[in-house]
Design an enzyme around this catalytic site. Structure first.
Site, short mmCIF file in Angstrom:
data_model
loop_
_atom_site.label_atom_id
_atom_site.label_comp_id
_atom_site.label_asym_id
_atom_site.label_seq_id
_atom_site.Cartn_x
_atom_site.Cartn_y
_atom_site.Cartn_z
N ASP A 254 -18.44 -27.51 -8.53
CA ASP A 254 -19.29 -26.32 -8.50
C ASP A 254 -20.62 -26.63 -7.82
O ASP A 254 -21.05 -27.79 -7.77
CB ASP A 254 -19.51 -25.82 -9.93
CG ASP A 254 -19.97 -24.37 -9.98
OD1 ASP A 254 -19.86 -23.67 -8.96
OD2 ASP A 254 -20.44 -23.93 -11.05
N LEU B 71 -2.94 -42.98 -4.64
CA LEU B 71 -3.61 -41.95 -5.42
C LEU B 71 -2.76 -40.68 -5.51
O LEU B 71 -2.21 -40.21 -4.51
CB LEU B 71 -4.97 -41.62 -4.77
CG LEU B 71 -5.81 -40.59 -5.53
CD1 LEU B 71 -6.43 -41.22 -6.77
CD2 LEU B 71 -6.89 -40.00 -4.64
N HIS C 55 -19.92 -25.03 1.49
CA HIS C 55 -18.48 -25.29 1.37
C HIS C 55 -18.01 -26.33 2.39
O HIS C 55 -17.15 -27.16 2.09
CB HIS C 55 -17.69 -23.98 1.54
CG HIS C 55 -17.99 -22.97 0.47
ND1 HIS C 55 -18.03 -23.30 -0.87
CD2 HIS C 55 -18.28 -21.64 0.54
CE1 HIS C 55 -18.33 -22.22 -1.58
NE2 HIS C 55 -18.49 -21.20 -0.74
C1 IPE Z 1 -15.21 -22.70 -10.69
O1 IPE Z 1 -16.40 -22.41 -10.08
C2 IPE Z 1 -14.07 -22.60 -9.71
C3 IPE Z 1 -14.04 -23.64 -8.69
C4 IPE Z 1 -14.81 -24.70 -8.67
C5 IPE Z 1 -13.06 -23.45 -7.67
P1 IPE Z 1 -16.97 -20.92 -10.03
O2 IPE Z 1 -18.32 -20.99 -9.44
O3 IPE Z 1 -16.00 -20.04 -9.35
O4 IPE Z 1 -16.99 -20.53 -11.56
P2 IPE Z 1 -17.96 -19.57 -12.34
O5 IPE Z 1 -18.02 -18.31 -11.54
O6 IPE Z 1 -19.27 -20.27 -12.39
O7 IPE Z 1 -17.34 -19.41 -13.68
C1 IPE Z 2 -17.95 -24.14 -5.82
O1 IPE Z 2 -19.22 -23.78 -5.40
C2 IPE Z 2 -16.91 -23.88 -4.77
C3 IPE Z 2 -16.00 -22.76 -5.06
C4 IPE Z 2 -15.95 -22.07 -6.17
C5 IPE Z 2 -15.07 -22.40 -4.01
P1 IPE Z 2 -19.79 -22.30 -5.59
O2 IPE Z 2 -19.48 -21.52 -4.36
O3 IPE Z 2 -19.31 -21.73 -6.85
O4 IPE Z 2 -21.35 -22.60 -5.65
P2 IPE Z 2 -22.41 -21.89 -6.60
O5 IPE Z 2 -21.90 -21.98 -7.98
O6 IPE Z 2 -22.53 -20.49 -6.12
O7 IPE Z 2 -23.66 -22.70 -6.40
MG MG Z 3 -20.04 -21.63 -8.75
#
Ligand code: IPE
Ligand code: IPE
Ligand code: MG
Length: 236
Positions: A15, A126, A32
């Site tokens: 995240d 892995l 990303h």
């Molecule tokens: C969790 O992150 C999903 C992934 C890392 C793919 P999100 O950013 O989508 O989750 P929430 O919205 O904080 O719950």
């Molecule tokens: C995690 O980073 C990646 C995915 C969920 C695809 P986020 O895109 O959720 O990043 P934040 O949480 O908005 O910082």
């Molecule tokens: Mg997120």
């Protein structure tokens, strides 16, 4: 690292890509891109450290609700890793499996996944799982539907349903439960990740955003894991 017990299976909720980009004044997409590069680097770090199973949450069933622009950027990145970065890993003895509902992905992505899984299925290095269009409730729902059909046609007796049976019918069949779950970027929730499989997993949450989560950060997580007193799960 010396003297540390390395977890057999590390799972990560990656995240904070968006917050990483925002802090740098960049578009979310760039977070990303950097996050993707980090997955590729950490794959080899895990292998070097002796971690056997590495599972990452790349795209959740809820992530479709993001803007069309962001979803399409994520799918483009995914295509690129499935056709180059992860392919290279497969050539380096990494076995790759996708968990999640593949049928909800674009046809060409499904083809790339099929090839990658097939080409790497005998690899003994892995064991790398990528959760794409994954949600734990969706996984359990799909499993129930399949088992329901088998009960109906007489293939399965309800008495056969044990905890092991359930584990063997989830997307993660054949993969031991995670020993350590890492969530980057500070949120204290599971976001629909591996609800069944994480029953006795140790959690480690860091405020570091995913693109900055490097080898030193991983070692810090393993050090914290070593201080835990595990009772169940894979505790020895
Ligand atoms: C969790 O992150 C999903 C992934 C890392 C793919 P999100 O950013 O989508 O989750 P929430 O919205 O904080 O719950
Ligand atoms: C995690 O980073 C990646 C995915 C969920 C695809 P986020 O895109 O959720 O990043 P934040 O949480 O908005 O910082
Ligand atoms: Mg997120």
């Amino acid at each position: 690292m010396e003297g540390l017990k390395v977890p057999n299976h590390v799972a990560v909720i990656m995240d904070g890509n968006g917050r990483w980009a925002k802090a740098k004044g960049l578009p979310r997409k760039m977070g990303h891109v950097q996050g993707g590069k980090n997955v590729e680097e950490l794959l080899y770090v895990c292998d070097d450290l002796g971690i056997k199973y590495f599972t990452v949450y790349a795209f959740s069933t809820e992530n479709w609700k993001r803007s069309e622009d962001e979803v399409s950027a994520l799918m483009t990145l995914l295509r690129s890793y499935l056709s180059s970065g992860f392919k290279k890993a497969a050539k380096n003895n990494v076995r790759i499996r996708i968990i999640g509902d593949k049928s909800g992905l674009a046809g060409d992505i499904q083809d790339l996944i099929r090839d990658l899984e097939e080409d790497s299925k005998d690899n003994t290095g892995l064991q790398f799982q990528i959760a794409i269009n994954y949600g734990s409730r969706d996984e359990i729902t799909r499993m129930m539907r399949e088992v329901g059909k088998k009960i109906k046609n007489g293939e399965v007796d309800p008495e056969d349903i044990t905890e092991d049976f359930i584990s063997d019918n989830l997307d993660t069949k054949g993969i031991p439960d995670p020993d350590l779950l890492i969530r980057t970027s500070g949120e204290l929730r599971l976001s629909n990740f591996l609800l069944w499989q994480l029953a006795y997993t140790e959690f480690y949450v860091t405020s570091t955003h995913w693109p900055d989560f490097d080898k030193d950060e991983l070692i810090k997580a393993i050090e914290a894991y070593n201080k835990r007193d595990r009772r169940y799960g894979n505790a020895k």
